[in-house]
Write a protein that holds these residues in place. Structure first.
Motif: not given
Length: 568
Positions: A1-4, A144-149, A312-314, A319-332
């Motif tokens: 899981x990358x910080x960014x 939201x927590x990822x971007x706001x915090x 804030x990262x923890x 959100x990061x875990x969900x975003x990585x799955x969304x990226x997989x959907x887009x790239x597929x």
């Protein structure tokens, strides 16, 4: 899981604005922190030196570079202005991050939905419906927590921390050296704890997916469960899944609290070391009071961003875990629809018109389809000429619907070629009705529905009594199964007329109809063939076979079709 994850910049352009504006505001905030620390340190020094002059033993460089008491109001005013600028810059970073989070989520959802819309409906890999709903719903909301915090603190760590460390190093090389030596310990601890967090977060997310799938399965089969009296076992199952999810959530919280403790301990240890060295030199008169106070005021600000970015990262890992799955959907979306490519060679589908401008019929030329590396149908060869109605028949599993999917472009053949008109109308085995009026369902996909044409399509399949304005519920609730099937056929007719399609393809259009309704549907399809369209119908029904010009039979054990002529 990358910080960014840099894929955020690729799939959500709003993230770029958040980073650029946030970095500028972070730089402004850092300058305000430096001004505040310097003004406050000098103000305290100017106020304290007159008192310290009367204390025996005070000597050396204590008063070096100090301002007189006449400058005290200006120093306090400068500190106050710096605090205001710092607060405004911090508020601006939070506001930009919060608004950016809304736009980023919208762009990621749009990109993911576009990718899902572009993939084949026949695709049998990838995430299930429950996982998609969780990822695109609650999962992206967790950003939201990822971007706001997290993002504001990450920007401050990247912008403010190097500047503040450099300021401490220039003000007092000894204190700066201590910070430079101790500071790298914090990122090392963050990496180690981050690895542990990733493991427990992944387990928590998988448990959430199982819980979502279990709930969806129960809702889908609730009627059947109640009929057989098995709903109690499903309640126990969901309760068990919920308890497991709660346990895994507590594991994530434990790691988060451990992370905060370790980061606070490392930062406090570094500040204590600097405070001891500065205090010792101040007591011995080897260090100016104003400079010492400036260093001590600046030290906590140096460690605050990286300590807060860890916490804030923890808090934003979901959100990061969900975003990585969304990226997989887009790239597929760039992958082949069914992954059927093989060494045998690729198939192709041509959409064309003949030389005189008329649309051609349908042509299957040695078409073969494979799934999972195994051929499931083919080679199949037959034609449907313009003005001809052909019925495709065969046992279940022979590959009839698969051939229709190839024709529609949902599945790629491993060999062979299909020739089809530039536009064709289609109706599948499921009516696919949506919440809305009858007219909206018949004219689905049309920007400006033609009510007269929709009325004509319904009349053609014997639904004269249905009001175009009748509102259907979810999945077409409000009409019978046979009516829903005829509405789907009317939709295909509407599209054929509206777009002047050269072919009409229907998959089991009369499976839920009585003989009189089926006769109306067959008559409507026969009329379309007589009008010059190529009509292909997948059906086991004898009435459809009698209405067709020919019947193409596909045997599961012998994929080559046999063609039987039937009098229309």
């Amino acid at each position: 899981m990358k910080p960014f994850d840099p894929r955020l910049l690729r799939y959500a352009r709003a993230a770029r604005g958040v980073l650029i504006i946030g970095a500028g505001l972070g730089l402004l905030r850092t300058c305000a922190v430096l001004a505040w620390a310097w003004c406050l340190a000098q103000a305290v020094t100017a106020a304290a030196l007159p008192v310290m002059d009367g204390i025996p033993g005070v000597r050396g460089r204590i008063d070096e570079g100090a301002f007189d008491t006449g400058q005290l109001p200006w120093l306090m005013l400068g500190a106050l202005v710096a605090v205001c600028v710092r607060s405004i810059a911090g508020w601006g970073m939070d506001a930009v991050a919060a608004r950016g989070a809304v736009r980023v989520k919208a762009q990621l959802r749009a990109a993911a939905l576009d990718a899902l819309d572009a993939r084949s409906p026949q695709r049998d890999d990838g995430p299930g419906d429950a996982e998609l709903a969780t990822s695109l719903g609650r999962g992206l909301d967790a950003l939201d927590g990822y971007f706001s915090g997290y993002i504001p603190q990450l920007l401050l760590t990247g912008v403010a921390t190097p500047i503040l460390i450099l300021a401490v190093l220039l003000a007092d090389p000894l204190s700066g050296l201590i910070v430079v030596v101790v500071f790298p310990i914090i990122p090392v601890f963050m990496i180690l704890i981050g690895l542990a967090t990733q493991a427990v977060q992944d387990r928590q997310w998988e448990q959430l997916q199982r819980l979502s799938s279990s709930f969806l399965d129960v809702v889908a089969g609730l009627a059947t469960l109640r009929i057989f009296g098995r709903q109690g076992r499903q309640v126990a199952r969901i309760t068990r899944e919920t308890d497991e999810y709660r346990s895994r959530t507590m594991s994530v919280l434990r790691v988060t609290f451990l992370s905060g403790f370790v980061l606070d301990l490392a930062g406090t240890f570094s500040i204590a070391l600097v405070a001891v060295t500065v205090g010792t030199r101040l007591v011995s008169g080897e260090f100016p009071l104003g400079l010492g106070l400036f260093v001590l005021l600046l030290l906590p600000e140096t460690f605050v961003p990286i300590r807060q970015v860890g916490a804030a990262f923890h808090a934003s890992t979901e959100g990061l875990a969900a975003a990585s799955r969304v990226f997989a959907i887009i790239e597929a979306a760039d992958s082949r629809p069914n992954g059927a490519a093989s060494s045998e060679g690729g198939g192709a589908r041509d959409a064309r018109r003949s030389a005189d401008g008329r649309q051609p019929g349908l042509s299957f030329d040695a078409v073969s389809v494979a799934r999972g590396g195994r051929r499931v149908v083919g080679p199949v060869s037959f034609d449907v000429a313009p003005g001809e109605m052909v019925a495709m028949s065969g046992p279940s599993g022979a590959g009839k619907s698969t051939l229709v999917a190839v024709l529609l472009g949902f599945v790629e053949p491993i060999r062979g070629r299909i020739i089809a008109p530039g536009a064709l109308a289609w109706s599948g085995q499921r009516p696919g009705l949506l919440h809305g009026s009858i007219a909206e369902n018949v004219a689905l996909g049309s920007d400006e529905p033609d009510r007269a044409l929709a009325r004509r399509a319904l009349d053609a399949v014997g639904l004269e009594h249905l009001d175009l304005g009748l509102e259907l519920g979810v999945a077409g609730a409000g009409v019978s199964g046979g009516q829903a099937q005829r509405i789907a056929v009317a939709r295909a007719l509407y599209r054929a007329w509206r777009l002047d399609c050269g072919a009409l393809v229907l998959d089991e259009p009369s499976s839920a109809l009585d003989s009189s309704s089926e006769a109306l549907v067959c008559a409507a399809l026969r009329a379309e063939a007589d009008a010059g369209r190529a009509v292909l119908v997948v059906s086991h029904r004898e009435a459809v076979h009698r209405a067709a010009d020919r019947v193409v039979r596909i045997d599961a054990s012998h994929p080559e079709p046999s063609i039987a002529g039937v009098d229309a």
